[in-house]
Design a protein around this motif. Structure first.
Motif, short mmCIF file in Angstrom:
data_model
loop_
_atom_site.label_atom_id
_atom_site.label_comp_id
_atom_site.label_asym_id
_atom_site.label_seq_id
_atom_site.Cartn_x
_atom_site.Cartn_y
_atom_site.Cartn_z
N ALA A 1 0.84 -1.19 0.00
CA ALA A 1 0.00 0.00 0.00
C ALA A 1 0.88 1.25 0.00
N PRO A 2 0.36 2.38 -0.45
CA PRO A 2 1.14 3.62 -0.44
C PRO A 2 1.59 3.97 0.98
N PHE A 3 2.81 4.47 1.11
CA PHE A 3 3.33 4.88 2.41
C PHE A 3 4.27 6.07 2.23
N GLN A 4 4.42 6.83 3.29
CA GLN A 4 5.28 8.02 3.27
C GLN A 4 6.53 7.75 4.09
N TRP A 5 7.69 7.99 3.49
CA TRP A 5 8.93 7.78 4.23
C TRP A 5 9.37 9.08 4.91
N GLY A 6 10.14 8.93 5.96
CA GLY A 6 10.77 10.09 6.59
C GLY A 6 9.95 10.78 7.65
N GLY A 7 8.76 10.25 7.98
CA GLY A 7 7.96 10.90 9.01
C GLY A 7 7.52 12.28 8.58
N THR A 8 7.62 13.26 9.50
CA THR A 8 7.26 14.64 9.21
C THR A 8 8.49 15.51 9.41
N PRO A 9 9.31 15.69 8.37
CA PRO A 9 10.52 16.50 8.51
C PRO A 9 10.18 17.92 8.93
N PHE A 10 11.05 18.51 9.69
CA PHE A 10 10.96 19.91 10.14
C PHE A 10 9.89 20.12 11.21
N ALA A 11 9.18 19.05 11.60
CA ALA A 11 8.20 19.22 12.66
C ALA A 11 8.92 19.60 13.95
N MET A 12 8.28 20.40 14.77
CA MET A 12 8.83 20.86 16.05
C MET A 12 10.15 21.60 15.86
N GLY A 13 10.36 22.15 14.67
CA GLY A 13 11.55 22.97 14.46
C GLY A 13 12.85 22.21 14.36
N ARG A 14 12.81 20.91 14.12
CA ARG A 14 14.05 20.12 14.01
C ARG A 14 14.30 19.80 12.54
N PHE A 15 15.55 19.96 12.12
CA PHE A 15 15.93 19.74 10.73
C PHE A 15 17.05 18.70 10.67
N SER A 16 17.25 18.12 9.49
CA SER A 16 18.22 17.02 9.35
C SER A 16 19.63 17.58 9.16
N THR A 17 20.07 18.34 10.14
CA THR A 17 21.45 18.84 10.19
C THR A 17 22.06 18.38 11.51
N GLU A 18 23.36 18.54 11.66
CA GLU A 18 24.03 18.04 12.86
C GLU A 18 23.49 18.66 14.14
N ASP A 19 23.18 19.96 14.08
CA ASP A 19 22.67 20.63 15.28
C ASP A 19 21.15 20.77 15.29
N GLY A 20 20.49 20.23 14.25
CA GLY A 20 19.04 20.30 14.20
C GLY A 20 18.48 21.63 13.76
N LYS A 21 19.35 22.58 13.44
CA LYS A 21 18.88 23.89 13.00
C LYS A 21 18.85 23.99 11.48
N ALA A 22 17.90 24.77 10.99
CA ALA A 22 17.83 25.02 9.56
C ALA A 22 18.97 25.92 9.12
N ARG A 23 19.20 25.98 7.84
CA ARG A 23 20.24 26.84 7.27
C ARG A 23 19.57 27.83 6.30
N MET A 24 19.66 29.10 6.61
CA MET A 24 19.19 30.12 5.68
C MET A 24 20.38 30.62 4.86
N ILE A 25 20.16 30.81 3.58
CA ILE A 25 21.24 31.19 2.66
C ILE A 25 20.96 32.57 2.10
N ALA A 26 21.87 33.50 2.34
CA ALA A 26 21.67 34.87 1.87
C ALA A 26 21.70 34.92 0.35
N VAL A 27 20.73 35.61 -0.23
CA VAL A 27 20.68 35.82 -1.68
C VAL A 27 20.53 37.32 -1.93
N ALA A 28 21.04 37.75 -3.06
CA ALA A 28 20.98 39.18 -3.41
C ALA A 28 20.25 39.36 -4.73
N GLN A 29 19.42 40.40 -4.80
CA GLN A 29 18.75 40.74 -6.04
C GLN A 29 19.77 41.30 -7.02
N ARG A 30 19.73 40.82 -8.24
CA ARG A 30 20.63 41.33 -9.27
C ARG A 30 19.85 42.13 -10.30
#
Length: 626
Positions: free
Chosen positions: A292-321
């Motif tokens: 039957a259909p199934f979803q892998w990985g549970g619910t990523p990012f739930a409760m503010g936890r991310f799949s990084t070593e410290d559990g924090k998200a990474r924001m990447i600075a971008v600039a308008q050109r």
């Protein structure tokens, strides 16, 4: 104290005020402020984005900006709050899981030393790729330069779909050995193949697909394999076995491939990778068949936890050109994209008479003011040029098209038309991170193309395309219709008419000829051509194919008053534009639901509902100004 993502302050450090952003985005400051207010007041926000964002040489920056916004406002990993990429492929996620991109190994493994070693150990591979491969545009550049000697193309049509497609064709022609696997016998790419392999189509395959929420579903064949067609896994396995790798490719059924894939996702997976199908790695054939259909990985990012070593998200600075300014020789910008009822290069959807009715020809859509300045007429022909190439389109003057820009569809190929080859036009520039081509902004120009005559050819059964300047094939019930136009003498068109009893009428003053071909009294073809006269609607003539006929067929219409319903808006129920407009006016319809109740339009698949809304808005505006 607020636990903010890494890079939070850098990503937010910019000087883009309201008026600067409004000017850059070409929207009214008041509209932008209303959007800001609405976004701030609506915590449950989903940002849907697709090829308009992705197909850009700065697509990665744009996607990062969207993700930054959701991270900064906490709108991620929650019901009704997420950035949501609508991909251009039905199994894009599944392709990534199995390493279908040049930038990854299978099972979400990269090219770090540990990943390469793990995958090599799992497969007992004596040699492993240690760095990313060539992305599509780079691959064909190297192919053209002679550094690739063999190419296997599966389930795609790069001679049409890649940018600067003329160079792609040259590269295919120079390659010493080209293999093409496809479900269609003749494509623009297969013309260059040394070996063609008949592959299984979607409804003939057995395996799994993964949708955008990481839900894996079993796909079961609904049709038997025709002729010598085989599924891709079987073709690859058999080629590998004949090359000496029988042990490594010892698959007997799709379940064998699945089990190996699932084991690899779990191999030395300490939780750093969400893709882990350990529980599905040892299932038997019967369990796999009924999975039957199934979803892998549970619910990523739930409760503010991310799949990084410290559990924090990474924001990447971008600039308008700075956006590109118009160029002297290329003053317009070309945007390319998809039509509602067609799929990619139309190798399959182009065979459907119903799907052909909404947009029967490749159109270049242009603003009325631009059209007037450039001498373009609605429904006439025009040539779109870029530094990469040029091709013909039918002109469609559209008030909703932005000034200074044009839009053309990506679907038409040499199999369907002498023009409409959008792939010839874009620059082969790509995003430096994703490798995605920049299909959306190409410097271009457009010029009118004069013709000596125009017309159409409708043929029952198999049909050969006329040899003329403009010939676009439209699938119709029982045969094909060709919209045609050209230079010089149109009598050369007689060469493609089928044999049979011929009846003809002509009007030299208008340069008009009407020819019907009957076989045993039944209509097998009609050819209508004119220099400056009017042409009848095609619908009635199409309906008369293989029906008993006489001289009346040369009138091009049934006896009595005939109503041209215009372009088909709802293909499910064959409801045309004029019928919708008439119903809105006469029945005073005020919403899409009312149109559906009156005509049925928009009540089945629903894909025409946005078009119905636009028609309704246009009629409402017209009524207010009447």
């Amino acid at each position: 104290h607020v636990d903010v993502p890494v890079g939070f302050w850098d990503a937010l450090d910019n000087d883009q005020d309201l008026w600067t952003v409004a000017r850059t985005c070409d929207v009214a400051p008041a509209d932008l402020q209303r959007f800001y207010d609405l976004f701030a007041a609506t915590p449950r926000t989903v940002t849907l984005f697709s090829q308009g964002i992705n197909q850009s040489i700065r697509g990665t920056d744009k996607v990062n900006a969207i993700i930054n916004l959701h991270l900064a406002t906490g709108r991620i990993g929650k019901a009704g709050a997420a950035p949501f990429s609508i991909t251009g492929q039905p199994n894009a996620m599944g392709g990534r899981e199995v390493g279908g991109l040049a930038s990854t190994l299978a099972a979400h493994r990269g090219f770090g030393e540990e990943d390469v070693a793990d995958v090599g150990r799992f497969w007992a591979a004596e040699r492993m790729a240690t760095k990313p491969g060539l992305k599509a545009v780079d691959l064909f550049r190297e192919l053209g330069e002679g550094r690739i000697k063999a190419l296997w193309v599966m389930a795609t049509n790069p001679a049409v779909s890649l940018p600067d497609a003329g160079r792609v064709r040259e590269a295919l022609e120079r390659c010493p050995f080209v293999v093409v696997s496809d479900v269609i016998g003749q494509t623009d790419t297969s013309r260059h193949a040394h070996v063609r392999l008949p592959a299984a189509a979607w409804g003939e395959k057995d395996g799994t697909v993964t949708n955008s929420e990481r839900r894996i579903s079993r796909q079961r064949a609904v049709l038997p394999l025709p002729g010598e067609a085989k599924p891709d896994w079987w073709i690859i396995k058999e080629v590998a076995c004949r090359m000496g790798w029988r042990t490594a490719f010892g698959y007997d059924r799709p379940a064998d491939v699945w089990r190996e894939h699932a084991r690899l996702t779990a191999y030395r997976n300490d939780g750093a990778r969400l893709l882990n199908l350990r529980d599905k790695a040892v299932i038997g054939n019967e369990v796999y068949d009924e999975m039957a259909p199934f979803q892998w990985g549970g619910t990523p990012f739930a409760m503010g936890r991310f799949s990084t070593e410290d559990g924090k998200a990474r924001m990447i600075a971008v600039a308008q050109r700075t956006t590109e300014a118009p160029l002297r020789d290329w003053p317009m910008l070309l945007n390319t994209g998809r039509y509602r009822d067609q799929w990619h290069t139309m190798t399959r959807t182009g065979l459907s008479p119903k799907l052909a009715r909404h947009r029967e020809e490749p159109l270049v859509e242009i603003n009325p003011e631009d059209a007037a300045a450039l001498g373009l007429e609605d429904r006439a022909l025009a040539r779109v040029r870029t530094p990469q190439g040029d091709t013909l389109f039918r002109v469609a003057i559209e008030a909703g098209q932005r000034r200074g820009e044009m839009f053309t569809p990506i679907h038409w190929t040499d199999q369907q038309s002498t023009g409409g080859r959008t792939g010839l036009l874009p620059r082969p520039l790509v995003d430096p991170h994703s490798g995605q081509p920049g299909f959306k902004i190409t410097p271009a120009r457009i010029e009118p193309v004069a013709v000596d005559w125009r017309g159409f050819l409708i043929v029952h059964g198999e049909a050969t395309a006329p040899s003329c300047l403009w010939a676009t094939r439209v699938a119709v019930s029982g045969g094909a219709s060709f919209e045609i136009a050209g230079l010089g003498d149109a009598r050369s068109l007689d060469e493609v008419l089928p044999k049979g009893e011929r009846i003809e009428a002509s009007d030299p003053a208008r340069g008009t000829r009407r020819v019907a071909i009957l076989r045993e009294g039944r209509l097998v073809a009609v050819l209508f051509v004119t220099r400056n006269g009017e042409l009848p609607a095609r619908d009635w003539l199409i309906s008369q194919l293989n029906e008993p006929q006489g001289l009346q067929v040369l009138a091009g219409r049934a006896p009595g008053a005939q109503v041209d319903q215009g372009p088909v808006i709802c293909v499910c129920f064959g409801v045309g534009l004029q019928r919708i407009v008439t119903a809105i006016r006469e029945q005073q319809l005020t919403d899409v639901a009312a149109i559906g109740a009156a005509l049925g339009a928009g009540t089945n698949c629903g894909s025409c509902r946005p078009a119905l809304s636009q028609i309704l808005a246009a009629q409402t505006k017209e009524a207010l100004h009447a």
